[in-house]
Design an enzyme around this catalytic site. Sequence first.
Site, PDB file in Angstrom:
ATOM      1  N   CYS A   1      20.500 -14.632 -15.795  1.00  0.00           N
ATOM      2  CA  CYS A   1      21.134 -13.438 -15.448  1.00  0.00           C
ATOM      3  C   CYS A   1      22.843 -13.690 -16.015  1.00  0.00           C
ATOM      4  O   CYS A   1      23.374 -14.543 -15.887  1.00  0.00           O
ATOM      5  CB  CYS A   1      21.386 -13.526 -14.014  1.00  0.00           C
ATOM      6  SG  CYS A   1      22.810 -13.247 -12.881  1.00  0.00           S
ATOM      7  N   GLU A   2      23.156 -12.371 -16.330  1.00  0.00           N
ATOM      8  CA  GLU A   2      24.755 -12.425 -16.866  1.00  0.00           C
ATOM      9  C   GLU A   2      25.739 -12.587 -15.877  1.00  0.00           C
ATOM     10  O   GLU A   2      26.904 -12.795 -16.268  1.00  0.00           O
ATOM     11  CB  GLU A   2      24.843 -11.150 -17.976  1.00  0.00           C
ATOM     12  CG  GLU A   2      24.819 -10.057 -17.072  1.00  0.00           C
ATOM     13  CD  GLU A   2      25.146  -8.736 -17.958  1.00  0.00           C
ATOM     14  OE1 GLU A   2      25.636  -7.798 -17.638  1.00  0.00           O
ATOM     15  OE2 GLU A   2      24.533  -8.806 -19.257  1.00  0.00           O
ATOM     16  N   HIS A   3      25.414 -12.230 -14.697  1.00  0.00           N
ATOM     17  CA  HIS A   3      26.648 -12.459 -13.617  1.00  0.00           C
ATOM     18  C   HIS A   3      26.512 -13.855 -13.135  1.00  0.00           C
ATOM     19  O   HIS A   3      27.856 -14.417 -12.829  1.00  0.00           O
ATOM     20  CB  HIS A   3      25.901 -11.804 -12.423  1.00  0.00           C
ATOM     21  CG  HIS A   3      26.016 -10.085 -12.528  1.00  0.00           C
ATOM     22  ND1 HIS A   3      25.103  -9.228 -11.969  1.00  0.00           N
ATOM     23  CD2 HIS A   3      26.687  -9.391 -13.498  1.00  0.00           C
ATOM     24  CE1 HIS A   3      25.251  -8.257 -12.328  1.00  0.00           C
ATOM     25  NE2 HIS A   3      26.222  -8.148 -13.260  1.00  0.00           N
ATOM     26  N   HIS A   4      25.471 -14.974 -13.114  1.00  0.00           N
ATOM     27  CA  HIS A   4      25.854 -16.210 -12.723  1.00  0.00           C
ATOM     28  C   HIS A   4      25.301 -17.035 -13.548  1.00  0.00           C
ATOM     29  O   HIS A   4      25.496 -18.208 -13.320  1.00  0.00           O
ATOM     30  CB  HIS A   4      25.302 -16.385 -11.195  1.00  0.00           C
ATOM     31  CG  HIS A   4      25.519 -15.680 -10.137  1.00  0.00           C
ATOM     32  ND1 HIS A   4      24.944 -14.388  -9.829  1.00  0.00           N
ATOM     33  CD2 HIS A   4      26.621 -15.497  -9.177  1.00  0.00           C
ATOM     34  CE1 HIS A   4      25.747 -13.767  -8.960  1.00  0.00           C
ATOM     35  NE2 HIS A   4      26.604 -14.280  -8.692  1.00  0.00           N
TER      36      HIS A   4
ATOM     37  N   GLN B   1      17.854  -7.802 -15.399  1.00  0.00           N
ATOM     38  CA  GLN B   1      16.526  -7.513 -15.470  1.00  0.00           C
ATOM     39  C   GLN B   1      16.297  -6.132 -16.056  1.00  0.00           C
ATOM     40  O   GLN B   1      15.374  -5.806 -16.905  1.00  0.00           O
ATOM     41  CB  GLN B   1      15.757  -7.745 -14.145  1.00  0.00           C
ATOM     42  CG  GLN B   1      14.338  -7.498 -14.396  1.00  0.00           C
ATOM     43  CD  GLN B   1      13.595  -7.710 -12.990  1.00  0.00           C
ATOM     44  OE1 GLN B   1      13.985  -8.676 -12.460  1.00  0.00           O
ATOM     45  NE2 GLN B   1      12.721  -6.912 -12.507  1.00  0.00           N
TER      46      GLN B   1
ATOM     47  N   HIS C   1      14.734 -14.213  -8.837  1.00  0.00           N
ATOM     48  CA  HIS C   1      16.128 -14.691  -9.315  1.00  0.00           C
ATOM     49  C   HIS C   1      16.834 -15.825  -8.681  1.00  0.00           C
ATOM     50  O   HIS C   1      16.913 -15.670  -7.447  1.00  0.00           O
ATOM     51  CB  HIS C   1      17.045 -13.337  -9.140  1.00  0.00           C
ATOM     52  CG  HIS C   1      16.632 -12.206 -10.181  1.00  0.00           C
ATOM     53  ND1 HIS C   1      17.354 -11.745 -11.213  1.00  0.00           N
ATOM     54  CD2 HIS C   1      15.567 -11.462 -10.060  1.00  0.00           C
ATOM     55  CE1 HIS C   1      16.801 -10.909 -11.831  1.00  0.00           C
ATOM     56  NE2 HIS C   1      15.586 -10.471 -11.293  1.00  0.00           N
TER      57      HIS C   1
ATOM     58  N   CYS D   1      19.676 -16.693  -8.515  1.00  0.00           N
ATOM     59  CA  CYS D   1      21.008 -16.318  -7.777  1.00  0.00           C
ATOM     60  C   CYS D   1      20.661 -15.716  -6.312  1.00  0.00           C
ATOM     61  O   CYS D   1      21.639 -15.370  -5.693  1.00  0.00           O
ATOM     62  CB  CYS D   1      21.785 -15.303  -8.694  1.00  0.00           C
ATOM     63  SG  CYS D   1      20.836 -13.464  -9.191  1.00  0.00           S
TER      64      CYS D   1
END
Length: 189
Positions: free
Chosen positions: A82-85, A124, A152, A154
């Site tokens: 995931c690009e956020h975490h 995703q 996920h 996260c």
Amino acid sequence: MIDEEAIKKHVRGIIAALGENPDREGLVETPERVAHMYKEVFEGINYTNREIADMFGKTFTSPSGSGSDMVVVKDIDAFSFCEHHMALMYDMKITVAYIPCGRVIGLSKIVRIAEMVTKRLQLQERIGADIAEIIMMATGSSDVAVIIEACHSCMTARGIKNSGSKTKSSHLYGRFESEPQLYDRVVNA
């Protein structure tokens, strides 16, 4: 291109920032191992969707042309980050379907496309959209469906810590969007 030397330097800094000793026996080679792993698991960052379509887009004349034929590859195992975490998306199952438009792509190429797309910092939802776009480019078909279900970390290992949750996304184009019974055929294939 992925800069392994910069990754090593920054991973060493992260280890120190965590309060660990980057020179202790178990950690001394960790920056190098992480840099090597990142080069492998983020390989897809090096390529555009067009380049992936060109790389894996060898097609063959479709053996039939009835318009009702469908190619479905289900349960492609994958993972991504995931690009956020930068957290792991795991237990991912990807289904790709398309209706040939005179040309078919090798089945293993569909899996290779999915694998290359997941080797990026991603969402995703973008994974599904990117796979669909590449399949459309490679096959010339505008009738494409991509369905993804994943866990996920996260959500399961941090934050809300809901270990049973799964995320499902569907990306439907062409006839898959306008004819719901085609989506049902994919899901029940």
